[in-house]
Design a protein around this motif. Structure first.
Motif, short mmCIF file in Angstrom:
data_model
loop_
_atom_site.label_atom_id
_atom_site.label_comp_id
_atom_site.label_asym_id
_atom_site.label_seq_id
_atom_site.Cartn_x
_atom_site.Cartn_y
_atom_site.Cartn_z
N LEU A 184 33.46 3.08 62.72
CA LEU A 184 33.09 1.58 62.48
C LEU A 184 34.05 1.33 61.15
CD1 LEU A 184 31.64 -1.00 62.98
CD2 LEU A 184 29.80 -0.41 61.36
N ASP A 185 34.93 0.32 61.39
CA ASP A 185 35.86 -0.06 60.34
C ASP A 185 35.19 -0.89 59.20
OD1 ASP A 185 38.80 -0.54 59.66
OD2 ASP A 185 37.81 -2.47 59.20
N ARG A 186 35.30 -0.52 57.91
CA ARG A 186 34.75 -1.04 56.80
C ARG A 186 34.72 -2.46 56.78
NH1 ARG A 186 35.97 -2.18 51.96
NH2 ARG A 186 37.93 -1.18 52.00
N THR A 187 35.97 -2.95 57.07
CA THR A 187 36.60 -4.27 56.74
C THR A 187 36.24 -5.25 58.04
OG1 THR A 187 38.00 -3.86 55.12
CG2 THR A 187 38.26 -6.08 55.92
N SER A 188 36.61 -5.06 59.02
CA SER A 188 36.64 -5.80 60.31
C SER A 188 35.29 -5.77 61.15
CB SER A 188 37.68 -5.46 61.13
OG SER A 188 37.52 -4.24 61.86
N ARG A 189 34.56 -4.56 60.86
CA ARG A 189 33.26 -4.35 61.48
C ARG A 189 33.54 -4.18 63.04
NH1 ARG A 189 30.28 -2.21 57.65
NH2 ARG A 189 28.70 -2.29 58.90
N ARG A 190 34.85 -3.42 63.43
CA ARG A 190 34.98 -3.33 64.72
C ARG A 190 35.02 -1.51 64.93
NH1 ARG A 190 38.36 -7.44 67.24
NH2 ARG A 190 38.71 -9.25 65.75
N MET A 191 34.68 -1.05 66.25
CA MET A 191 34.69 0.01 66.54
C MET A 191 36.22 0.47 66.64
SD MET A 191 31.86 1.24 66.41
CE MET A 191 32.06 2.91 66.75
N ILE A 192 36.97 1.48 66.00
CA ILE A 192 38.29 1.81 65.73
C ILE A 192 38.50 3.24 66.42
CG2 ILE A 192 40.21 2.22 64.29
CD1 ILE A 192 39.32 -0.92 64.55
N TYR A 193 39.43 3.59 66.98
CA TYR A 193 39.94 4.97 67.53
C TYR A 193 41.31 5.07 66.62
CZ TYR A 193 42.49 8.30 70.41
OH TYR A 193 43.27 9.66 70.50
#
Length: 462
Positions: free
Chosen positions: A262-271
Motif C-alpha cells: 500500500l503506497d504511503r502517499t497515494s494510498r493505492r495498492m502498488i506492484y
C-alpha cells in the motif's frame, strides 16, 4: 452568547435615568407636562429596537457574524423618519470621517484579501446606510416651534449619525467568528519521511514496522525495512474503525523479486519489480484495504475485498471472481478461492476448473495447492488430518490419504510441489525450527527432506 446578551440589553425597560440623560444632553427641562411625550418617544424607539435585534440575532447566530447584531441595534435610529434642519456639526463631521475610514479600509481589505460573500454582504449594508442618512439630510425640514419636539428631533439626528458611524465601521472591522484551532498533542513530532523511491533486485529479508504510536512518529521502526534499509514508499500501518493500527499489506513473491504494498502517499495498492512499479487499484480507505496474494514469480496478484480481482502484472489485464471470499492459492496455472460454501479453482481466463462443496463451518480449516502445470489440485483439510488430490482434467478425486509423520504427528500444512517433483509438507517442530517432508499423495507415506528446506524457500518476517 453575544446574540443573547444583545437581546437582553434591548429588552431592558425604560428608566428615569434615560430621561435625565436626555435632559442633560439636550438642555431641555423635563416637566410633568412634557415627560409623557419624551417617555413615549423612547418607549417606541426601544420597542422597534427590540424587534430588529430579535430579527438580527438568529442571522448572527447562523453566520457567527457579530456585524448583524450591530446592524440590528442601530437600524431604528438610522432608518426612522425624523426630519430636522439643525444637526450638530460635530456629529456630522464624525459621520463623514467614519464613512471615509470605512471606504478606505474596505478597499484595502478587498484588494489584499479578496472578495468574499461576507464582505459583499457587509458592503451592501454599508451602502444602504450611507444612502439612507444622505437622503434624510437632504430632506431635512424646518425647526419645530414646540421646544420638546425640537429637542427630540435634535436627539434623533445625533443618534442617527452615531448609529450610522457605528454601522459603517462595523461593516469593515467585524468578521464572522472563527473557532480557535485546537492545540496539537503535547509530544507530537512532525512527519519527516524520506522522499526517495527505493528499488531492489532481490529481497533477502523483510522486517515490518514495530512502532505505530504518535510519540514514535519519526523513529526508524515506522518503516518497512527491506534488507535492512527503509522502504519509505510503503505505508506502515492502516487504522480500522475502533481498533489499533495494524501493519499495512506488504507481500513479497516467493522468488523474492516482486513486492505488493500500500503506497504511503497515494494510498493505492502498488506492484513493484526492481525499479518498475505500477498501480493495482485506485486510492483505498483503510477500512477497504484488500487482502493480497502473489504468485511464485510475481506475475499474478490477487486483491480480495467483497470479491476477488486477479491481475496479470505483465499484460495489465484482470478478471473478477464474484463471491470469492478468500484466496488459497495463486500461481501460473490459476487461482483457488473459497466462496460462502465452495472451494473453486479457476484458470487465468476466469474459467472454472473444479468446484468442491464444503460446509461453511469447515472452510477455515482448508488449504489448497494447485500444481504449476495445472493437472492436479491438492486440498488439505481437518487441520492437516486429510489430504485429497483431484485430477483437473477429469474433475474427479483420485486420492484421499490421512498422512502421518514418522513420529505419528499430524502435518502442519503443505508447501506445494518442490523443485525435485514430489509434493511437500511441513510441521513446526518448535518456534526456532521447521522440518519438511515429502508426501506420497497416493499412499500417504512421508519421508524427511534431508537437504533442508525446499528449493527457493527463504524465511521472511512478513
Amino acid at each position: 452568547m453575544a446574540a443573547v446578551i444583545t437581546v437582553l440589553a434591548a429588552a431592558v425597560p425604560l428608566g428615569s435615568g434615560h430621561l435625565g440623560r436626555f435632559a442633560t444632553l439636550t438642555g431641555l427641562e423635563v416637566t410633568s407636562t412634557n415627560a409623557r411625550q419624551v417617555a413615549d418617544h423612547f418607549a417606541g424607539l426601544r420597542r422597534w429596537r427590540l424587534a430588529t435585534v430579535v430579527l438580527a440575532a438568529p442571522v448572527a447566530g447562523l453566520t457567527a457574524d457579530p456585524f448583524y447584531l450591530v446592524l440590528g441595534w442601530c437600524a431604528v435610529p438610522v432608518f426612522r423618519v425624523v426630519r430636522s434642519s439643525s444637526a450638530d456639526a460635530a456629529y456630522h463631521r464624525a459621520w463623514t470621517l467614519a464613512v471615509c475610514a470605512s471606504a478606505i479600509t474596505g478597499c484595502y481589505l478587498l484588494t489584499t484579501q479578496g472578495i468574499t460573500p461576507t464582505r459583499l454582504a457587509h458592503a451592501a449594508v454599508v451602502v444602504v446606510v450611507v444612502a439612507a442618512i444622505s437622503y434624510a439630510r437632504r430632506n431635512a425640514g424646518p425647526e419645530m416651534p414646540d421646544e420638546t419636539e425640537s429637542a427630540i428631533r435634535r436627539w434623533s439626528v445625533r443618534t442617527r449619525y452615531l448609529a450610522g458611524s457605528a454601522t459603517v465601521l462595523a461593516g469593515v472591522l467585524l468578521a464572522p467568528w472563527q473557532p480557535l484551532p485546537t492545540e496539537p498533542p503535547q509530544y507530537t513530532m512532525p512527519r519527516q519521511f524520506p522522499v526517495q523511491q527505493v528499488s531492489f533486485q532481490e529481497i533477502d529479508e523483510v522486517k515490518r514496522p514495530t512502532c505505530p504510536w504518535l510519540d514514535e512518529m519519526d523513529a526508524p521502526c515506522r518503516y518497512w525495512r527491506v534488507d535492512g534499509e527503509p522502504f519509505p514508499q510503503a505505508a506502515p500501518y492502516v487504522v480500522m474503525k475502533g481498533g489499533a493500527p495494524t501493519a499495512a499489506p506488504f507481500l513479497v513473491s516467493p522468488d523474492r523479486r516482486s513486492v505488493v504494498y500500500l503506497d504511503r502517499t497515494s494510498r493505492r495498492m502498488i506492484y513493484q519489480h526492481a525499479e518498475t512499479r505500477h498501480d493495482l487499484s485506485g486510492p483505498v480507505a483503510d477500512a477497504d484495504v484488500p487482502e493480497v496474494s502473489i504468485s511464485e514469480h510475481g506475475r499474478y496478484v490477487t486483491l480480495t475485498k467483497n470479491d476477488t480481482r486477479v491481475i496479470d502484472t505483465r499484460s495489465r489485464s484482470e478478471i473478477v471472481l464474484p463471491g470469492a471470499l478468500k484466496v488459497l492459492e495463486v500461481n501460473s496455472a490459476g487461482v483457488v478461492v473459497t466462496t460462502a460454501s465452495r472451494l473453486v479453482a479457476h484458470d487465468h481466463h476466469g474459467k472454472e476448473l473444479l468446484s468442491i462443496p464444503v460446509p461453511s463451518t469447515l472452510l477455515e480449516s482448508h488449504t489448497a495447492f494447485l500444481k504449476p502445470d495445472g493437472s492436479r489440485l491438492v486440498v488439505i483439510s481437518d487441520d492437516g488430518d486429510l489430504v485429497d488430490t483431484y485430477d483437473l482434467a477429469t474433475r474427479k478425486r483420485i486420492h484421499r490419504v490421512r498422512p502421518r509423520l514418522p513420529d505419528g504427528d499430524l502435518i502442519a500444512s503443505g508447501t506445494g510441489w518442490s523443485g525435485k517433483g514430489p509434493f511437500q509438507i511441513y510441521r513446526d517442530a518448535d518456534e526456532e525450527e521447521r522440518r519438511d517432508f515429502f508426501l506420497d499423495l497416493a499412499t500417504g507415506k512421508t519421508r524427511y527432506v534431508k537437504n533442508g528446506l525446499p528449493d527457493g524457500y527463504r524465511p521472511a518476517d512478513q
